[in-house]
Design an enzyme around this catalytic site. Structure first.
Site, PDB file in Angstrom:
ATOM      1  CD  GLU A   1      10.210 -11.005   7.633  1.00 23.35           C
ATOM      2  OE1 GLU A   1       9.594 -12.042   7.933  1.00 23.35           O
ATOM      3  OE2 GLU A   1       9.663  -9.891   7.505  1.00 23.35           O
TER       4      GLU A   1
ATOM      5  CG  HIS B   1       6.476  -6.919   5.202  1.00 17.97           C
ATOM      6  ND1 HIS B   1       5.874  -8.145   4.896  1.00 17.97           N
ATOM      7  CD2 HIS B   1       5.527  -5.979   4.950  1.00 17.97           C
ATOM      8  CE1 HIS B   1       4.641  -7.935   4.486  1.00 17.97           C
ATOM      9  NE2 HIS B   1       4.402  -6.631   4.504  1.00 17.97           N
TER      10      HIS B   1
ATOM     11  CB  CYS C   1       4.792 -12.520   3.923  1.00 20.95           C
ATOM     12  SG  CYS C   1       5.841 -11.199   3.262  1.00 20.95           S
TER      13      CYS C   1
ATOM     14  CB  CYS D   1       9.737 -11.371   4.047  1.00 19.47           C
ATOM     15  SG  CYS D   1       9.029  -9.739   4.396  1.00 19.47           S
TER      16      CYS D   1
END
Length: 211
Positions: free
Chosen positions: A78, A76, A137, A140
């Site tokens: 992040e 992801h 999310c 993260c």
């Protein structure tokens, strides 16, 4: 109905205030996060998510969703931004070569009032902020905590993300449930004596480095 309308109005008012007080520097960082997200979409690398990590007014880490490019579900924006920032700020992360003053592994005292039982931990990305084009999310968000980042700034809301097919709300809800009620079946405490042996090794290590 009236209550929901008041809530909606309050939310819209809050967003209007945020836009009215827009800071050129903050907008620049958010635009870079959005640029990274759009690049990921256009090149087919992953979902519409980008992030930048900022220290002392400068971007020190960039990340974008590359799940489709790598086939790795944890790639992801992040996470990759945190990895990029750590590589830039502390290229030699091993103890003995990168744990000096000012590095990510430098030990700093816990903050006043912290419930942390450990008096000192590694600096990590303390002193940094992370800008994300959308709300993180749970995975993260956890990485942001572990990285010890000072502040999270995001643009699009969880509801915005849900509208385009990215719904993380159920995960946040699931974490509040007991292990036995999680969506993923969990067996807790299996062979606990075996699982505790590495903990014993950690506690017996005289030069352990809390992080």
């Amino acid at each position: 109905m009236g209550s929901r309308n008041r809530s909606t109005s309050a939310g819209a008012s809050g967003l209007a205030r945020a836009e009215a007080g827009s800071d050129p520097e903050r907008r620049r960082f958010m635009e870079e996060a959005a640029r990274l997200a759009i690049e990921s979409v256009e090149k087919g690398w992953g979902g519409p998510f980008g992030a930048v990590i900022v220290k002392d007014g400068e971007i020190v880490g960039r990340g974008q969703n590359r799940v489709l490019l790598t086939g790795c579900p944890v790639f992801h924006a992040e996470i990759s931004a945190i990895m990029d920032a750590c590589l830039r700020l502390n290229p030699k992360a091993l103890l003995g070569s990168g744990a000096g003053p000012g590095t990510l592994l430098e030990l700093i005292p816990r903050e006043p009032g912290s419930p942390d039982p450990v008096p000192e931990r590694a600096r990590m990305l303390k002193g940094c902020e992370i800008y994300v084009n959308a709300a993180p999310c749970p995975m993260c968000m956890s990485a942001i905590y572990w990285a010890r980042i000072d502040r999270l700034i995001f643009g699009a809301t969880p509801e915005d993300a849900r509208q385009v097919g990215f719904d993380d709300a159920f995960q946040y809800e699931d974490f509040a449930r007991p292990w036995s009620e999680r969506r993923v079946p969990v067996e807790a405490g299996v062979e606990r004596d075996v699982g505790l042996k590495p903990f014993e090794a950690w506690m017996h290590k005289k030069d352990r480095h809390p992080y």
